[in-house]
Design an enzyme around this catalytic site. Structure first.
Site, PDB file in Angstrom:
ATOM      1  N   LYS A   1      33.831 -26.436  -0.547  1.00 28.27           N
ATOM      2  CA  LYS A   1      34.722 -26.470  -1.713  1.00 28.27           C
ATOM      3  C   LYS A   1      36.163 -26.173  -1.343  1.00 28.27           C
ATOM      4  CE  LYS A   1      31.617 -26.659  -5.414  1.00 28.27           C
ATOM      5  NZ  LYS A   1      31.205 -26.404  -6.744  1.00 28.27           N
TER       6      LYS A   1
ATOM      7  N   LYS B   1      23.218 -37.073  -1.966  1.00 27.69           N
ATOM      8  CA  LYS B   1      22.621 -36.743  -3.260  1.00 27.69           C
ATOM      9  C   LYS B   1      23.511 -37.204  -4.419  1.00 27.69           C
ATOM     10  CE  LYS B   1      24.102 -32.227  -4.775  1.00 27.69           C
ATOM     11  NZ  LYS B   1      23.824 -31.001  -5.425  1.00 27.69           N
TER      12      LYS B   1
ATOM     13  N   LYS C   1      27.652 -34.847  -9.687  1.00 23.31           N
ATOM     14  CA  LYS C   1      28.537 -35.088 -10.827  1.00 23.31           C
ATOM     15  C   LYS C   1      29.982 -35.239 -10.391  1.00 23.31           C
ATOM     16  CE  LYS C   1      27.507 -30.489 -12.624  1.00 23.31           C
ATOM     17  NZ  LYS C   1      28.015 -29.398 -11.800  1.00 23.31           N
TER      18      LYS C   1
HETATM   19  P1  ATP Z   1      28.877 -30.777  -7.889  1.00 17.38           P
HETATM   20  O1  ATP Z   1      29.009 -32.263  -7.742  1.00 17.38           O
HETATM   21  O2  ATP Z   1      29.923 -30.160  -8.771  1.00 17.38           O
HETATM   22  O3  ATP Z   1      28.631 -30.060  -6.602  1.00 17.38           O
HETATM   23  P2  ATP Z   1      26.121 -31.105  -8.629  1.00 17.38           P
HETATM   24  O4  ATP Z   1      25.947 -32.332  -9.447  1.00 17.38           O
HETATM   25  O5  ATP Z   1      25.740 -31.201  -7.189  1.00 17.38           O
HETATM   26  O6  ATP Z   1      27.591 -30.560  -8.769  1.00 17.38           O
HETATM   27  P3  ATP Z   1      25.275 -28.405  -9.319  1.00 17.38           P
HETATM   28  O7  ATP Z   1      26.101 -27.883 -10.452  1.00 17.38           O
HETATM   29  O8  ATP Z   1      25.577 -27.916  -7.939  1.00 17.38           O
HETATM   30  O9  ATP Z   1      25.286 -30.010  -9.368  1.00 17.38           O
HETATM   31  O10 ATP Z   1      23.756 -28.157  -9.579  1.00 17.38           O
HETATM   32  C1  ATP Z   1      23.145 -27.850 -10.806  1.00 17.38           C
HETATM   33  C2  ATP Z   1      21.649 -27.931 -10.597  1.00 17.38           C
HETATM   34  O11 ATP Z   1      21.236 -29.298 -10.497  1.00 17.38           O
HETATM   35  C3  ATP Z   1      21.151 -27.247  -9.327  1.00 17.38           C
HETATM   36  O12 ATP Z   1      19.938 -26.573  -9.618  1.00 17.38           O
HETATM   37  C4  ATP Z   1      20.917 -28.396  -8.364  1.00 17.38           C
HETATM   38  O13 ATP Z   1      19.927 -28.102  -7.398  1.00 17.38           O
HETATM   39  C5  ATP Z   1      20.493 -29.517  -9.313  1.00 17.38           C
HETATM   40  N1  ATP Z   1      20.880 -30.828  -8.788  1.00 17.38           N
HETATM   41  C6  ATP Z   1      22.148 -31.288  -8.651  1.00 17.38           C
HETATM   42  N2  ATP Z   1      22.162 -32.541  -8.145  1.00 17.38           N
HETATM   43  C7  ATP Z   1      20.861 -32.885  -7.947  1.00 17.38           C
HETATM   44  C8  ATP Z   1      20.208 -34.068  -7.436  1.00 17.38           C
HETATM   45  N3  ATP Z   1      20.902 -35.124  -7.050  1.00 17.38           N
HETATM   46  N4  ATP Z   1      18.864 -34.082  -7.379  1.00 17.38           N
HETATM   47  C9  ATP Z   1      18.158 -33.009  -7.787  1.00 17.38           C
HETATM   48  N5  ATP Z   1      18.701 -31.875  -8.271  1.00 17.38           N
HETATM   49  C10 ATP Z   1      20.032 -31.786  -8.360  1.00 17.38           C
END
Ligand code: ATP
Ligand code: LTN
Length: 334
Positions: A115, A197, A200
């Site tokens: 980050k 992965k 968002k």
């Molecule tokens: P950012 O893009 O801001 O890092 P993110 O979309 O990766 O965000 P987080 O806020 O880090 O999401 O995660 C929220 C929850 O969703 C966590 O429990 C994470 O493990 C789950 N999660 C996020 N992306 C995935 C994915 N692609 N597949 C499965 N679980 C996910």
């Protein structure tokens, strides 16, 4: 333990628009856990400001996330769904725990490295001590179990280290939490780069399916999903795009991989993409309708926000007062 049940805690940030990955990987798996555990699901708005936020957007997204928890099927009468910022004990315990956490430990955190590279113009102290606030979230409720994705395991480990260190000095103050390994939530990959992965914060809007995308958008994004030139629907490492589509299909329908492969045996990629697109759209349409309905019911949602903040404050306050006493803060005069 609360009323003979183990305590389970998890949280999500209201930054960005939630994706299908967040839903299938996290939220969906939280539904129903309240039958066996005392569950706290927090909208961690204090974590969100480690990255600069527009105030109106943060306020709107935080409420939308809280509503989404409920729309997804987490019953707010049986689960404590609340905003982190409404329970001041989170910030208070985080301060205390900061004083029991070493710079060296925080320096090792991979999320901080990622980050701070991404937000080089705003590497603030909050971003650095993010895991300490997360530890406070968890430890305040004497949490036994924390459902988290792999990316958060390092933070959970540091939480355990901080708790053990504290307990070694002051006696058994905190329950040591464990990761909750339930039905393994699917790891959903980007539709444009299936090695990465779905996230968002992806810059390519076609890479992620957002929970609020309309039907046509969902179907279009799946139609454009990056696959391969093998031409056969198989579930294997060499075909990550196809594997991801099968994973999404299974997570949405509850079917096994084997059943899905039988269903698509001998069919083309176009068929698979359309079927998965339709299935996801069928899943999201009622979820969106429920969100819209709940959003209109301001009084009901406000009631939940108030009641659950009080409930969370009660349990969090008990732990915080115990901690304050143990470390030698003066007793309150009544
Ligand atoms: P950012 O893009 O801001 O890092 P993110 O979309 O990766 O965000 P987080 O806020 O880090 O999401 O995660 C929220 C929850 O969703 C966590 O429990 C994470 O493990 C789950 N999660 C996020 N992306 C995935 C994915 N692609 N597949 C499965 N679980 C996910
Ligand atoms: N860091 C987590 C969100 C989070 C959390 C928590 C998860 C904040 N506090 C406590 C579990 C327990 C994330 O970004 N997914």
């Amino acid at each position: 333990m609360i009323d003979g049940k183990k305590v389970l805690f998890s949280g999500m940030q209201a930054t960005g628009n939630l994706t299908l990955g967040n839903y299938l990987g996290a939220l969906k798996n939280w539904v129903g856990l309240a039958d066996d555990y005392e569950c706290f699901y927090c909208v961690v708005d204090e974590h969100s400001i480690t990255v600069r936020q527009d105030p109106a957007t943060l306020r709107k997204r935080s409420r939308a996330l809280l509503i989404l928890y409920i729309a997804a099927g987490i019953d707010p009468k049986k689960n404590c769904i609340y905003y982190q910022s409404h329970v001041s004990a989170h910030a208070e315990l985080a301060w205390i725990l900061n004083c029991y956490t070493y710079m060296g430990e925080m320096n090792r955190m991979t999320q901080f490295k990622d980050k701070s590279a991404k937000h080089a113009d705003n590497i603030n102290v909050g971003l650095f001590s993010y895991p300490v606030l997360m530890a406070a979230d968890i430890l305040l409720y004497q949490t036994d179990l924390v459902p988290v994705g792999n990316d958060q395991l390092q933070h959970l480990e540091i939480c355990r280290d901080i708790a053990e260190r504290f307990n070694n000095i002051y006696g058994d103050v905190f329950t040591i939490p464990e990761p909750y390994i339930g039905k393994v939530g699917a790891r959903i990959m980007s539709l444009q780069n299936p090695e990465k992965k779905m996230s968002k914060s992806d810059e390519n809007p076609n890479a992620s399916v957002y929970l609020m995308d309309d039907r046509d958008t969902v179907i279009r994004k799946f139609r454009r999903a990056v696959t391969d030139s093998e031409g056969q629907i198989l579930y294997r490492d060499e075909q990550p795009g196809i594997r991801n589509l099968i994973d999404i299909y299974c997570a949405c329908t509850g079917k096994t991989k084997e059943a899905a492969l039988r269903e698509f045996d001998g069919r083309g990629y176009g068929d698979l993409k359309s079927a998965v697109g339709e299935t996801v759209a069928d899943l999201l349409t009622p979820l969106q309708a429920r969100c819209a309905e709940l959003t209109r019911d301001k009084e009901y949602i406000d009631g939940i926000i108030k009641d659950n903040a009080e409930k969370a404050s009660y349990f969090a306050g008990k732990t915080l007062r115990k901690v304050q006493r143990k470390i030698g803060f003066p007793d309150r005069v009544r």
